[in-house]
Enzyme design. Structure first.
Site, PDB file in Angstrom:
ATOM      1  N   HIS A 122       0.860  -1.180   0.000  1.00 53.67           N
ATOM      2  CA  HIS A 122       0.000   0.000   0.000  1.00 53.67           C
ATOM      3  C   HIS A 122       0.898   1.233   0.000  1.00 53.67           C
ATOM      4  O   HIS A 122       1.989   1.221   0.554  1.00 53.67           O
ATOM      5  CB  HIS A 122      -0.875  -0.038   1.256  1.00 53.67           C
ATOM      6  CG  HIS A 122      -1.955   0.991   1.303  1.00 53.67           C
ATOM      7  ND1 HIS A 122      -1.700   2.323   1.571  1.00 53.67           N
ATOM      8  CD2 HIS A 122      -3.299   0.888   1.138  1.00 53.67           C
ATOM      9  CE1 HIS A 122      -2.842   2.991   1.570  1.00 53.67           C
ATOM     10  NE2 HIS A 122      -3.823   2.150   1.304  1.00 53.67           N
ATOM     11  N   ASP A 198       2.733  -3.950   8.243  1.00 51.93           N
ATOM     12  CA  ASP A 198       1.460  -3.271   7.996  1.00 51.93           C
ATOM     13  C   ASP A 198       0.345  -4.284   8.232  1.00 51.93           C
ATOM     14  O   ASP A 198       0.156  -5.208   7.450  1.00 51.93           O
ATOM     15  CB  ASP A 198       1.434  -2.741   6.562  1.00 51.93           C
ATOM     16  CG  ASP A 198       0.107  -2.103   6.179  1.00 51.93           C
ATOM     17  OD1 ASP A 198      -0.804  -2.047   7.025  1.00 51.93           O
ATOM     18  OD2 ASP A 198      -0.017  -1.655   5.017  1.00 51.93           O
ATOM     19  N   GLN A 201      -4.776  -4.880   6.845  1.00 58.54           N
ATOM     20  CA  GLN A 201      -5.677  -5.842   6.229  1.00 58.54           C
ATOM     21  C   GLN A 201      -5.691  -7.186   6.956  1.00 58.54           C
ATOM     22  O   GLN A 201      -6.492  -8.052   6.634  1.00 58.54           O
ATOM     23  CB  GLN A 201      -5.301  -6.049   4.751  1.00 58.54           C
ATOM     24  CG  GLN A 201      -6.290  -6.838   3.927  1.00 58.54           C
ATOM     25  CD  GLN A 201      -7.718  -6.304   4.033  1.00 58.54           C
ATOM     26  OE1 GLN A 201      -7.933  -5.098   3.959  1.00 58.54           O
ATOM     27  NE2 GLN A 201      -8.687  -7.169   4.220  1.00 58.54           N
ATOM     28  N   LYS A 224     -11.244  -0.296   9.785  1.00 58.71           N
ATOM     29  CA  LYS A 224     -11.311  -1.527   8.998  1.00 58.71           C
ATOM     30  C   LYS A 224     -11.730  -2.724   9.846  1.00 58.71           C
ATOM     31  O   LYS A 224     -11.823  -3.838   9.350  1.00 58.71           O
ATOM     32  CB  LYS A 224      -9.963  -1.804   8.336  1.00 58.71           C
ATOM     33  CG  LYS A 224      -9.540  -0.762   7.301  1.00 58.71           C
ATOM     34  CD  LYS A 224      -8.203  -1.107   6.670  1.00 58.71           C
ATOM     35  CE  LYS A 224      -7.673   0.015   5.800  1.00 58.71           C
ATOM     36  NZ  LYS A 224      -8.470   0.230   4.587  1.00 58.71           N
ATOM     37  N   CYS A 364      -4.627   2.102  -3.941  1.00 56.91           N
ATOM     38  CA  CYS A 364      -3.432   2.660  -3.289  1.00 56.91           C
ATOM     39  C   CYS A 364      -2.250   1.700  -3.388  1.00 56.91           C
ATOM     40  O   CYS A 364      -1.467   1.555  -2.446  1.00 56.91           O
ATOM     41  CB  CYS A 364      -3.717   3.011  -1.836  1.00 56.91           C
ATOM     42  SG  CYS A 364      -4.970   4.283  -1.631  1.00 56.91           S
TER      43      CYS A 364
END
Length: 408
Positions: A122, A198, A201, A224, A364
């Site tokens: 991302h 990261d 997700q 999210k 992104c």
């Protein structure tokens, strides 16, 4: 399996018709999720009964707000296997990753060093490292992927003695695939590099334990995973956070200010300048309560069923191209695809007329799109409140996209 009929009762928005009269089929969960009543109620209760400015005042409401804010930090730390001092509240995962790049990367990376990331990142875990590399005279190296989204074995060698940072998403927000975290982390630490993970997700879909992951930094966003927008988390190893300079200046992050110099507060407050988003923190703590009550294994099993259904149906359509692996066991609730002859924005717009919300665009992740010769794609992303009936409706509706565009 989870009881989706019961769960959906907690999400009034999903029961409210859209302006076109259709009930929403919400498949854009990788962008943001809907909020259940328990999270909304926890936030409302905070605002109605404890709304004060945390850490700023001795009166009842300021004290109650401080307890709620600090309690949320403790709750979230417990869920991810961290100490409260290692949990920094930010606006989102993007701010968390920028904080690491600015306060650790910019301080530690030198000319001749290298930073290793993947081509699937991302932009939030890519552009900040571009800046650090450019300003500090370092090399930004990319690990590339096979056509089906797996890592190329030869690219692991890009992590070498000059590597200072290895950054990657635990789960790709485009491919929906879990990366080899253990292998990348082992190789990074073997050469003294720090791992920036990261989790935007991954955190919404699986139990996270930062100690077991052995990462040095971990970032994720509340919106999210059923919480409010505008609240995120950065986990960092305490010894690293204590050695890092602050990100923003003023407010709660100071210890003492004199005319010509300032001393800073202890972690995590050193990185939380200004009035915090206390209601956001409360909402995120409530979201963890909700998700853990449902059960991470149950959520994963439910999403796996939806993913397998969707993949099987899409593969039966000869004009659909899937990005990344087509093995449902390698997907975590995210499927990106292209429809031959139809731009992804048109796909999304036509599906929206049927009440189906999907994402279209580059997500992104433009370098990944360029790598796969897919500058834009359509993305499905599932969550615990989605149903098999919704997937069936989507698969039945998708062929209409080409028909309405005048294609066979």
């Amino acid at each position: 399996m989870i009881n989706t009929e019961r769960i959906r009762q907690d999400f009034p928005l999903l029961q409210r018709p859209l302006p076109n009269g259709k009930l929403p089929v919400y498949f854009d969960n990788a962008a943001t999720t809907q909020r259940p009543l328990p999270v909304l109620q926890a936030t409302e209760n905070y605002i109605l009964t404890r709304n004060g400015n945390p850490h700023r005042g001795a009166h009842y409401l300021a004290t109650a707000a401080s307890q709620a804010y600090d309690g949320a930090r403790e709750r979230i730390a417990r869920s991810i296997g961290a100490q409260p001092e290692e949990v920094i509240f930010t606006r989102n995962a993007t701010e968390s990753l920028n904080l690491v790049a600015a306060c650790y990367g910019a301080e530690q990376v030198r000319a001749g060093d290298n930073i290793v990331i993947t081509v699937a990142e991302h932009h939030a875990n890519l552009v900040p490292w571009q800046r650090v590399a450019r300003r500090n005279g370092a090399e930004l190296r990319y690990m590339y992927l096979t056509e089906d989204g797996h890592f190329r074995q030869e690219d692991f060698a890009k992590i070498d003695a000059r590597t200072k940072i290895v950054g990657f998403a635990q789960v790709s927000n485009v491919l929906g695939m879990y990366v080899p975290v253990a292998e990348l982390t082992r190789r990074a630490h073997a050469v003294g590099a720090k791992v920036v993970l990261d989790g935007a997700q991954s955190a919404p879909h699986m139990a996270i334990n930062v100690r077991e992951l052995d990462c040095d930094f971990f970032a994720f966003s509340g919106h999210k995973m059923l919480a409010a927008q505008g609240i995120g988390v950065l986990y960092g190893r305490r010894e690293l956070l204590e050695a890092m300079p602050p990100f923003l200046l003023g407010g709660d992050m100071i210890e003492y200010v004199r005319e010509q110099d300032t001393t800073f507060n202890e972690v995590p407050h050193k990185f939380e300048a200004g009035t915090p988003n206390a209601e956001g923190a409360v909402s995120l703590a409530a979201a963890f309560d909700y998700l853990e009550t449902v059960g991470w294994d149950e959520i994963a099993a439910h999403e796996a069923v939806l993913t397998e259904m969707a993949l099987a149906g899409l593969q039966r359509l000869p004009y659909v191209r899937l990005l990344g692996s087509t093995d449902p066991r390698e997907k975590y609730g995210v499927i990106a695809f292209l429809v031959e002859g139809v731009h992804p924005h048109d796909v999304a717009t036509i599906l929206d007329s049927y009440g189906i919300a999907v994402r279209s665009g580059h997500h992104c992740a433009q370098p990944l799109g360029a790598f796969y010769d897919a500058p834009a794609s359509t993305r499905l992303s599932f969550y615990l409140y989605n149903t098999e009936e919704e997937v069936e409706y989507f698969l039945k509706t998708l062929p209409n996209v080409r028909k309405l565009m005048g294609l066979a």
